[in-house]
Design an enzyme around this catalytic site. Sequence first.
Site, PDB file in Angstrom:
ATOM      1  N   CYS A 152     -28.010  55.231  -4.705  1.00 31.78           N
ATOM      2  CA  CYS A 152     -26.705  55.085  -4.104  1.00 31.78           C
ATOM      3  C   CYS A 152     -27.406  54.210  -3.188  1.00 31.78           C
ATOM      4  O   CYS A 152     -28.153  55.047  -2.017  1.00 31.78           O
ATOM      5  CB  CYS A 152     -25.974  56.190  -4.468  1.00 31.78           C
ATOM      6  SG  CYS A 152     -24.547  55.465  -3.297  1.00 31.78           S
ATOM      7  N   GLY A 161     -25.859  43.381 -14.644  1.00 35.89           N
ATOM      8  CA  GLY A 161     -25.961  42.318 -15.163  1.00 35.89           C
ATOM      9  C   GLY A 161     -25.252  42.469 -16.139  1.00 35.89           C
ATOM     10  O   GLY A 161     -25.136  40.959 -16.850  1.00 35.89           O
ATOM     11  N   ASN A 185     -23.790  61.751 -14.105  1.00 37.48           N
ATOM     12  CA  ASN A 185     -24.672  61.103 -12.939  1.00 37.48           C
ATOM     13  C   ASN A 185     -24.413  62.193 -11.474  1.00 37.48           C
ATOM     14  O   ASN A 185     -23.069  62.465 -11.270  1.00 37.48           O
ATOM     15  CB  ASN A 185     -24.388  59.593 -12.246  1.00 37.48           C
ATOM     16  CG  ASN A 185     -25.101  59.037 -11.566  1.00 37.48           C
ATOM     17  OD1 ASN A 185     -24.420  59.713 -10.862  1.00 37.48           O
ATOM     18  ND2 ASN A 185     -26.131  58.361 -12.267  1.00 37.48           N
ATOM     19  N   GLY A 226     -20.631  59.480 -10.055  1.00 43.87           N
ATOM     20  CA  GLY A 226     -21.532  60.020  -9.309  1.00 43.87           C
ATOM     21  C   GLY A 226     -21.413  60.992  -8.997  1.00 43.87           C
ATOM     22  O   GLY A 226     -19.879  61.125  -8.395  1.00 43.87           O
ATOM     23  N   GLY A 275     -23.759  42.963 -11.775  1.00 44.05           N
ATOM     24  CA  GLY A 275     -22.592  41.640 -11.953  1.00 44.05           C
ATOM     25  C   GLY A 275     -24.076  40.761 -13.083  1.00 44.05           C
ATOM     26  O   GLY A 275     -24.934  40.806 -12.072  1.00 44.05           O
ATOM     27  N   ASN A 283     -29.879  51.007 -10.414  1.00 50.10           N
ATOM     28  CA  ASN A 283     -28.574  50.831  -9.318  1.00 50.10           C
ATOM     29  C   ASN A 283     -28.815  49.405  -8.630  1.00 50.10           C
ATOM     30  O   ASN A 283     -29.651  48.963  -8.818  1.00 50.10           O
ATOM     31  CB  ASN A 283     -29.059  51.793  -8.651  1.00 50.10           C
ATOM     32  CG  ASN A 283     -27.916  52.250  -8.168  1.00 50.10           C
ATOM     33  OD1 ASN A 283     -27.132  52.137  -7.727  1.00 50.10           O
ATOM     34  ND2 ASN A 283     -27.779  53.993  -8.117  1.00 50.10           N
ATOM     35  N   LYS A 342     -32.504  57.757 -12.323  1.00 51.73           N
ATOM     36  CA  LYS A 342     -32.024  56.418 -11.661  1.00 51.73           C
ATOM     37  C   LYS A 342     -32.879  55.575 -11.023  1.00 51.73           C
ATOM     38  O   LYS A 342     -31.884  55.983 -10.079  1.00 51.73           O
ATOM     39  CB  LYS A 342     -30.643  56.047 -11.148  1.00 51.73           C
ATOM     40  CG  LYS A 342     -29.566  55.284 -11.239  1.00 51.73           C
ATOM     41  CD  LYS A 342     -28.144  55.337 -11.821  1.00 51.73           C
ATOM     42  CE  LYS A 342     -27.522  54.037 -12.232  1.00 51.73           C
ATOM     43  NZ  LYS A 342     -25.870  53.331 -11.939  1.00 51.73           N
TER      44      LYS A 342
END
Lengths: 304, 253
Positions: free
Chosen positions: A130, A244, A100, A47, A217, A192, A165
């Site tokens: 974020c 993930g 980004n 970012g 993840g 995100n 995003k």
Amino acid sequence: MSVDTRVTFAGVEFKNPVVTASGTFGFGREYSKYYSLSELGGVCTKGLTVRARLGNPPPRMAETPMGMLNSVGLQNPGVDEFIKTELPFMRGFDTRVIANIAGETIEEYAELAEKLSGAGVDMIEVNVSCPNVKAGGMQFGVTASSVAAVTRETRRRSRVPIMLKLSPNVTDIAETARAAEGEGADAISLMNTLLGMRIDIKTRRPLLANNTGGLSGAAVFPVAVRMVWQARGAVKLPILGMGGISTGEDAVEMLLAGASLVGVGTASFSRPGAALSVRDGIAAYMREYGVGSVSELTGKVEIF
Amino acid sequence: MTAARSVFVVTDIRPLRRGIFSVTFDAPELAVSAEPGQFVHIKCGRSRPLRRPFGISDASGDKLTVVFEVRGEGTKWLAASEPGRRVDINGPLGHGFSSVVGDILIAGGGLGAAPMLFAARRARGRAVAVLGFRGAASAILTEEFESACENIFVTTDDGSLGLRGTASLPLGELLKTGRYSAVLACGPRAMLRAVAELSERAGVRCEVSLEERMGCGVGACLVCACRTKKDGADKMSRVCFDGPVFDSREVVW
């Protein structure tokens, strides 16, 4: 059989559907020691902000069952330094560069979009999600009206396609997806990280100095698949699906849910070559199931 | 570019103390380029999503050794290794000590003593080591240091082995001799800070090996941040890539 892995996404051609997810791949320098970035469909930058940011104090990471929390807080050298030293490096590879961006104000988002689109990136990913910064970030991503406002200004000032995003930390992903579409976004990416928290029971202190952080993840994969599927039902925009993904099978699942491109993020931390094995796994699936073009998979889940 | 091979075989594993193990791999590709202060990133079984970083405590010939304490699931998995087990290792990673040549002082605290053994061995008998432990029961590798170094000093918090007190005591005295060109240290942060202050006061270059929870281990994810300063400006450095070894004057304690 030969398979066609090319994807045209918001008018930009990607040689394959695999993109490395923002914040997990720096500007590609580190992983370029493991493989050529030209092998990837695209690289999404860390970012970028108007001014350099030091990010949050450590500890910034806590491992979780099949995942991790991070609270990096958009540490980056600032957009000008990126254009000067990092972009030329990235441009040295035959891959798509997605910048980004994260602003503290709508004007900052617009300024970043204008600067970067003029500097020669292929696409801009507008980070309104974020979870680790006080000003900006997720604050712009959780209401339809603020997503609309950021989309409108960045679209107006960018010469390249913009992709919003989206945050998973919302009640209804369809609403924010429609807000982006309504103001002319060329694509959306999701998701995100999910806002999370861990506590050390011996010290009774959070494991992250920022108290909370973003969960990523394998643990979040089913949530990401569900959200991509819901967004696909709500808008006509192409979707970069992530959250993930660690194998080719995961990627195919994400494509079937409605994604046209897939992002690989946290998986690279444990296997530096994860993005390439995802790419190869998609091609292997296509050969096994007789899929001629990867685009044929997008949204092809057969819902009960 | 790509590492030739990332899976290496365990050749030896032995307990040093209760809960502390030394594990050796047949890993010529890693051993040949390993430098003191560098680490390896090990995939400790399939159940944990991230690799675990381990300082290299020795590398010679075809063999690479790390010493670790069992702290959770990952290290428990590694401790259960037997010779022949195949382990996925990425490395050697990070920037180690800039130089281990000449008359140097080596300071190791607790488990932080282990990676300093590699530095001591590379110093070819010219290093003097100061090792601090909680007590005799947690002292590790003292015999190995004795054979690798010109001299060693051991301190324990309770006086159960060597001198009573912290490693700073003998270190301060040794620095007064003016004989040493550098201090290299690894251990708890409070110890490193004390070592750095003593060295700076004596006008001797000091390098410290820092620790932070890591993600990728290669410098991309930015989670293992530590605040540093250079030319008057603060920045966030990456322990895994810019470090783990830093010039002590650059660390913001």
